[in-house]
Write an enzyme that holds these catalytic residues in place. Structure first.
Site, short mmCIF file in Angstrom:
data_model
loop_
_atom_site.label_atom_id
_atom_site.label_comp_id
_atom_site.label_asym_id
_atom_site.label_seq_id
_atom_site.Cartn_x
_atom_site.Cartn_y
_atom_site.Cartn_z
N HIS A 104 -6.27 1.73 -3.24
CA HIS A 104 -5.91 0.57 -2.42
C HIS A 104 -4.42 0.29 -2.42
O HIS A 104 -3.80 0.27 -1.37
CB HIS A 104 -6.69 -0.66 -2.91
CG HIS A 104 -6.46 -1.90 -2.10
ND1 HIS A 104 -7.47 -2.74 -1.71
CD2 HIS A 104 -5.32 -2.48 -1.62
CE1 HIS A 104 -6.98 -3.75 -1.01
NE2 HIS A 104 -5.67 -3.61 -0.95
N HIS A 131 0.83 -1.20 0.00
CA HIS A 131 0.00 0.00 0.00
C HIS A 131 0.87 1.26 0.00
O HIS A 131 0.91 1.99 0.99
CB HIS A 131 -0.90 0.00 1.23
CG HIS A 131 -1.83 -1.16 1.33
ND1 HIS A 131 -2.50 -1.50 2.50
CD2 HIS A 131 -2.23 -2.06 0.40
CE1 HIS A 131 -3.25 -2.57 2.29
NE2 HIS A 131 -3.10 -2.93 1.03
#
Length: 281
Positions: A211, A142
């Site tokens: 995301h 991430h």
């Protein structure tokens, strides 16, 4: 040799810690998988146990039948892998029909493989086929700057590729095929795995909007390096955009063509010719 002492396992443990220190793995965010060679599996001998039940993968990966993978566990924290690898990692075996897996090592304190196992395995299946088995690593993290760009740039693969290429000269050399971009979808299931694997037919890195990023490579260094390069490029672009929406100068299409010729790479033509020379973007 003990499983934790093998070079590939030490490399896997290292990348988990390195990714955490980059800030890519908050809480239990991110996951990692490695397709283990049959020779390496044979060396583990009686360290593997085949008494666990078969469980559904949630998709079908016939091209991986009989393969073994080292994977991070669902809900496990990357920052803790270095401290207790045997409880945070697992080795799984894929069933002959490609529909199930079973744990043969690890997760000593309980648990199951990453919730994004379908995406990992479908990507591995694609990469095993198109690279003739050379790619063995799938890494998901991430990285904050790249995620931020998914709120600013069009969710278009060519746009993301071209904008990131322009941020640093190394970028077109490191990922000349470009990036794929998947619009926001619920993670963890078969639909997003299918979307990702379609892009993996052509590229080695796929952005999940809002995301994170999936990267594929031959080994841990190559895969981590791809993730690192893309995120650094995203960081530069975020800094540029925070000062001005327009670039005064940049790496042009002609520059990219010259770079590709010098480094003997073939650039994604859709991204290469996305902008007319001199156009603001």
């Amino acid at each position: 040799m003990k499983c934790l002492e093998t070079t590939w396992m030490q490399d896997m443990i290292r990348i988990c810690g390195d990714g955490f220190r980059q800030g890519w793995h908050e809480r239990n965010g991110g996951n990692l998988s490695y397709r283990i060679s049959q020779e390496a599996i044979a060396e583990l001998g009686d360290q593997l146990h085949y008494d666990q039940p078969w469980q559904s993968i949630g998709t079908e990966v016939k091209g991986l039948a009989g393969e073994f993978f080292a994977v991070t566990g669902s809900g496990k924290y990357m920052r803790n892998v270095e401290l207790k690898p045997e409880s945070h990692l697992a080795i799984i075996e894929i069933s002959p029909d490609g529909l199930q897996y079973r744990i043969v090592w690890g997760l000593t304190e309980g648990g199951r493989p990453t919730s994004e196992l379908p995406t990992h395995l479908m990507n591995h299946e694609v990469k095993k086929r198109i690279t003739q088995g050379r790619h063995r690593v799938i890494y998901h993290a991430h990285p904050a700057n790249l995620i931020a760009l998914t709120f600013l740039l069009p969710l278009d693969s060519a746009v993301f590729t071209r904008e990131l290429w322009e941020m640093a000269t190394e970028c077109p050399v490191v990922f000349p095929e470009g990036l794929g971009v998947v619009k926001w979808m619920v993670p963890g299931g078969k639909p997003i795995a299918e979307e990702t694997s379609v892009f993996m037919e052509q590229v080695n890195a796929v952005v999940w909007a809002h995301h994170g990023l999936f990267c594929s490579g031959t080994d841990f260094d190559e895969t981590f390096g791809l993730m690192h390069t893309i995120e650094k490029s995203a960081e530069i672009l975020i800094k540029v955009l925070s000062v001005s929406p327009n670039k005064r100068q940049t790496i042009t299409t002609a520059d990219l063509i010259a770079l590709a010729a010098d480094f003997h790479v073939t650039l994604n033509p859709e991204a290469l010719h996305l902008y007319d020379e001199g156009a603001e973007h």
